[in-house]
Enzyme design. Sequence first.
Site: not given
Length: 196
Positions: A26, A48, A56
Amino acid sequence: MSGPVIGEDGVARCPWAGGPGVMRDYHDTEWGQRVHGEAAYLERLTLEAFQSGLSWSTILNKREAFREVFAGFDAETVGAYDEGDVARLMDEPRIVRNRLKIEATLTNARATVALREGEGLEAFVLSFRPEVPPAPATTDEMTTTSPESVALSKGLKRKGFAFVGPTTMFALMEALGIFDPHLLGCHRRTSGIIEG
């Protein structure tokens, strides 16, 4: 202080992406790179919000399922979801099952459709781009909010969006490449000004 770390491949990266895996992928291919289009913005806004309070990597590992259950983040489709859809999503083990965040996604899809009468979601978010982007050399110099993320949070709330606090909006701005979020010395760091 923690600056960029050198991975086993000899490449300098932000410390959270030092080892191989989904986080490094990512970091290297997407984080801080500009994206375009309403669906891309709605997806990142949604992810988010779901990430709040979680790692994450958890969200990245569930990303394809999020894309599937939220119809590729098509705002009109998701905005038309009803209580039956909320119940279906609450039973979906492949995503984060948080009723408030699921309901916020539906709310935000409807607000995104409403923004089409004006500048649209992408242009609205971009209008909060900082004049002077941050350029941290170490993690100690990084912040989790900014005057711009506070203003974006307030602006989106006025437009009917939910789960758009200043910290979440700062992370959104990083993810969307509204400014270059990489540490100085990271191989992904650019001039600090991302065009487009």
